[in-house]
Structures are given as C-alpha cells and as structure tokens.
Design a protein around this motif. Structure first.
Motif, PDB file in Angstrom:
ATOM      1  N   MET A   1       0.847  -1.169   0.000  1.00 51.21           N
ATOM      2  CA  MET A   1       0.000   0.000   0.000  1.00 51.21           C
ATOM      3  C   MET A   1       0.895   1.236   0.000  1.00 51.21           C
ATOM      4  SD  MET A   1      -2.825   1.240   2.826  1.00 51.21           S
ATOM      5  CE  MET A   1      -3.653  -0.305   2.797  1.00 51.21           C
ATOM      6  N   LYS A   2       0.586   2.196  -0.821  1.00 47.61           N
ATOM      7  CA  LYS A   2       1.369   3.420  -0.875  1.00 47.61           C
ATOM      8  C   LYS A   2       1.208   4.195   0.421  1.00 47.61           C
ATOM      9  CE  LYS A   2       1.072   5.937  -4.433  1.00 47.61           C
ATOM     10  NZ  LYS A   2       0.605   6.754  -5.522  1.00 47.61           N
ATOM     11  N   THR A   3       2.240   4.954   0.782  1.00 46.59           N
ATOM     12  CA  THR A   3       2.217   5.736   2.007  1.00 46.59           C
ATOM     13  C   THR A   3       1.047   6.696   2.024  1.00 46.59           C
ATOM     14  OG1 THR A   3       4.597   5.611   2.171  1.00 46.59           O
ATOM     15  CG2 THR A   3       3.524   7.352   3.423  1.00 46.59           C
ATOM     16  N   ASP A   4       0.832   7.421   0.934  1.00 48.44           N
ATOM     17  CA  ASP A   4      -0.237   8.411   0.945  1.00 48.44           C
ATOM     18  C   ASP A   4      -1.601   7.750   1.087  1.00 48.44           C
ATOM     19  OD1 ASP A   4      -0.136   7.359  -1.640  1.00 48.44           O
ATOM     20  OD2 ASP A   4      -0.625   9.248  -2.604  1.00 48.44           O
ATOM     21  N   THR A   5      -1.777   6.571   0.504  1.00 46.15           N
ATOM     22  CA  THR A   5      -3.044   5.864   0.637  1.00 46.15           C
ATOM     23  C   THR A   5      -3.252   5.423   2.084  1.00 46.15           C
ATOM     24  OG1 THR A   5      -2.883   5.095  -1.632  1.00 46.15           O
ATOM     25  CG2 THR A   5      -4.430   3.938  -0.211  1.00 46.15           C
ATOM     26  N   ALA A   6      -2.210   4.909   2.708  1.00 47.18           N
ATOM     27  CA  ALA A   6      -2.323   4.473   4.098  1.00 47.18           C
ATOM     28  C   ALA A   6      -2.650   5.641   5.011  1.00 47.18           C
ATOM     29  CB  ALA A   6      -1.033   3.801   4.550  1.00 47.18           C
ATOM     30  N   LEU A   7      -1.987   6.779   4.812  1.00 42.49           N
ATOM     31  CA  LEU A   7      -2.275   7.937   5.641  1.00 42.49           C
ATOM     32  C   LEU A   7      -3.680   8.456   5.385  1.00 42.49           C
ATOM     33  CD1 LEU A   7       0.958  10.092   5.694  1.00 42.49           C
ATOM     34  CD2 LEU A   7      -0.174   8.998   7.614  1.00 42.49           C
ATOM     35  N   ARG A   8      -4.106   8.453   4.139  1.00 41.86           N
ATOM     36  CA  ARG A   8      -5.447   8.938   3.825  1.00 41.86           C
ATOM     37  C   ARG A   8      -6.492   8.059   4.490  1.00 41.86           C
ATOM     38  NH1 ARG A   8      -5.203   8.793  -1.414  1.00 41.86           N
ATOM     39  NH2 ARG A   8      -4.045  10.701  -1.472  1.00 41.86           N
ATOM     40  N   LEU A   9      -6.334   6.743   4.384  1.00 42.41           N
ATOM     41  CA  LEU A   9      -7.287   5.828   5.005  1.00 42.41           C
ATOM     42  C   LEU A   9      -7.263   5.962   6.515  1.00 42.41           C
ATOM     43  CD1 LEU A   9      -6.715   2.642   2.851  1.00 42.41           C
ATOM     44  CD2 LEU A   9      -8.699   4.153   2.800  1.00 42.41           C
ATOM     45  N   GLY A  10      -6.079   5.940   7.076  1.00 44.10           N
ATOM     46  CA  GLY A  10      -5.968   6.052   8.523  1.00 44.10           C
ATOM     47  C   GLY A  10      -6.433   7.404   9.021  1.00 44.10           C
ATOM     48  N   GLY A  11      -6.079   8.457   8.294  1.00 41.42           N
ATOM     49  CA  GLY A  11      -6.485   9.801   8.685  1.00 41.42           C
ATOM     50  C   GLY A  11      -7.986   9.960   8.673  1.00 41.42           C
ATOM     51  N   ALA A  12      -8.639   9.373   7.702  1.00 39.47           N
ATOM     52  CA  ALA A  12     -10.095   9.475   7.634  1.00 39.47           C
ATOM     53  C   ALA A  12     -10.737   8.789   8.830  1.00 39.47           C
ATOM     54  CB  ALA A  12     -10.598   8.846   6.342  1.00 39.47           C
ATOM     55  N   LEU A  13     -10.114   7.735   9.311  1.00 37.47           N
ATOM     56  CA  LEU A  13     -10.678   7.007  10.437  1.00 37.47           C
ATOM     57  C   LEU A  13     -10.340   7.632  11.782  1.00 37.47           C
ATOM     58  CD1 LEU A  13     -10.037   3.391   9.200  1.00 37.47           C
ATOM     59  CD2 LEU A  13     -12.207   4.614   9.272  1.00 37.47           C
ATOM     60  N   GLY A  43      -1.456   6.770  17.370  1.00 36.82           N
ATOM     61  CA  GLY A  43      -1.031   5.643  18.198  1.00 36.82           C
ATOM     62  C   GLY A  43      -2.187   4.777  18.652  1.00 36.82           C
ATOM     63  N   GLU A  44      -3.373   5.365  18.721  1.00 37.55           N
ATOM     64  CA  GLU A  44      -4.554   4.611  19.123  1.00 37.55           C
ATOM     65  C   GLU A  44      -5.147   3.809  17.966  1.00 37.55           C
ATOM     66  OE1 GLU A  44      -7.085   7.568  20.839  1.00 37.55           O
ATOM     67  OE2 GLU A  44      -5.868   7.702  22.657  1.00 37.55           O
ATOM     68  N   ALA A  45      -4.653   4.006  16.751  1.00 36.08           N
ATOM     69  CA  ALA A  45      -5.184   3.314  15.568  1.00 36.08           C
ATOM     70  C   ALA A  45      -4.440   1.996  15.364  1.00 36.08           C
ATOM     71  CB  ALA A  45      -5.045   4.208  14.335  1.00 36.08           C
ATOM     72  N   LYS A  46      -4.565   1.096  16.317  1.00 30.59           N
ATOM     73  CA  LYS A  46      -3.822  -0.170  16.296  1.00 30.59           C
ATOM     74  C   LYS A  46      -4.187  -1.066  15.110  1.00 30.59           C
ATOM     75  CE  LYS A  46      -1.872   0.711  20.272  1.00 30.59           C
ATOM     76  NZ  LYS A  46      -0.622   1.379  20.275  1.00 30.59           N
ATOM     77  N   ASP A  47      -5.370  -0.871  14.534  1.00 30.30           N
ATOM     78  CA  ASP A  47      -5.809  -1.718  13.422  1.00 30.30           C
ATOM     79  C   ASP A  47      -5.315  -1.210  12.060  1.00 30.30           C
ATOM     80  OD1 ASP A  47      -7.412   0.539  13.641  1.00 30.30           O
ATOM     81  OD2 ASP A  47      -9.150  -0.466  12.766  1.00 30.30           O
ATOM     82  N   ARG A  48      -4.622  -0.101  12.008  1.00 31.55           N
ATOM     83  CA  ARG A  48      -4.096   0.462  10.757  1.00 31.55           C
ATOM     84  C   ARG A  48      -2.761  -0.188  10.433  1.00 31.55           C
ATOM     85  NH1 ARG A  48      -7.388   1.361   8.016  1.00 31.55           N
ATOM     86  NH2 ARG A  48      -8.790   0.566   9.520  1.00 31.55           N
ATOM     87  N   PRO A  49      -2.521  -0.516   9.158  1.00 32.17           N
ATOM     88  CA  PRO A  49      -1.244  -1.120   8.786  1.00 32.17           C
ATOM     89  C   PRO A  49      -0.067  -0.163   8.974  1.00 32.17           C
ATOM     90  CG  PRO A  49      -2.552  -0.655   6.834  1.00 32.17           C
ATOM     91  CD  PRO A  49      -3.419  -0.384   8.023  1.00 32.17           C
ATOM     92  N   LEU A  50      -0.290   1.125   8.780  1.00 33.17           N
ATOM     93  CA  LEU A  50       0.742   2.131   9.008  1.00 33.17           C
ATOM     94  C   LEU A  50       0.194   3.190   9.937  1.00 33.17           C
ATOM     95  CD1 LEU A  50       2.281   2.801   5.478  1.00 33.17           C
ATOM     96  CD2 LEU A  50       3.391   1.739   7.443  1.00 33.17           C
ATOM     97  N   ARG A  51       1.030   3.597  10.900  1.00 30.30           N
ATOM     98  CA  ARG A  51       0.648   4.642  11.829  1.00 30.30           C
ATOM     99  C   ARG A  51       1.749   5.692  11.881  1.00 30.30           C
ATOM    100  NH1 ARG A  51       0.226   0.058  14.296  1.00 30.30           N
ATOM    101  NH2 ARG A  51       1.832   0.463  15.844  1.00 30.30           N
ATOM    102  N   VAL A  52       1.403   6.885  12.269  1.00 31.95           N
ATOM    103  CA  VAL A  52       2.384   7.942  12.513  1.00 31.95           C
ATOM    104  C   VAL A  52       2.940   7.722  13.911  1.00 31.95           C
ATOM    105  CG1 VAL A  52       2.716  10.420  12.785  1.00 31.95           C
ATOM    106  CG2 VAL A  52       1.220   9.557  10.966  1.00 31.95           C
TER     107      VAL A  52
END
Length: 110
Positions: A1-13, A43-52
C-alpha cells in the motif's frame, strides 16, 4: 500500500477525535502541541497497517481565532517519512478537534 493511501485511510478514520480532559483553546495550541496530539491519536489506531509514530519539523502555515494549521514530517511505523498536514479547530460545540493526514484541508468558508 502506498504511504499516501495508508495515511489517507488512517487519517479518515482517526480524524476529528476530540481532545480529552482539560479542554484547551486553539490559541493555547502551537504546532508542537498539535503534532503531539496527532501522534497520540495515530497511536490509538492499532488496526491500521501504518501509523504515525512521530512528527518533526512542524511549522504553522495559518492561524485564526478558531483554527490553527500546521505541516510537518511524519515518521511512519515502517520508519519511512512523509509530509503531514495537521489542524486544530474549535467545533460548533466549543470543543477543540485535532485532525491530521496527508491531504491538505479544504479552505474554511468565508
């Protein structure tokens, strides 16, 4: 998964998570505090493949009485870095909301 896609998905959630405890005002928050809160939320988004995991080089790009916008360099959980957009704003109910992600935020209505 591209970095920007992971951040976009995680950020939306994880976006729009309200700050808990003692409620600060936007005026009390500098970019370092907004970055700290963004990292906590990610850090609370444990279910995301990539986190900040960290944000560095944060700087303010705009500020009003009810909103502060910052940019920085996010370190991801896979040790890559990517630009990050962050903002803190006062919601209609008076609470302060922090959001972050790779996509720039829409301009507020005038």
């Amino acid at each position: 998964m591209k970095t920007d896609t992971a951040l976009r998905l995680g950020g939306a959630l994880t976006a729009a998570l309200l700050l808990g405890g003692c409620q600060p005002s936007v005026a009390d928050m500098d970019c370092a505090k907004i970055a700290e809160e963004s990292v906590r939320i990610w850090g609370e988004a444990k279910d995301r493949p990539l986190r900040v995991t960290a944000i560095a080089k944060e700087r303010e790009v705009s500020r009003s009485e009810k909103e502060a916008r910052c940019v920085g360099e996010a370190t991801l959980s896979d040790n890559r870095t990517t630009p990050v957009n962050m903002r803190a704003y006062e919601a209609d109910n008076g609470t302060v909301v922090v959001e972050s992600g790779d996509t720039p935020f829409a301009e507020p209505p005038r």
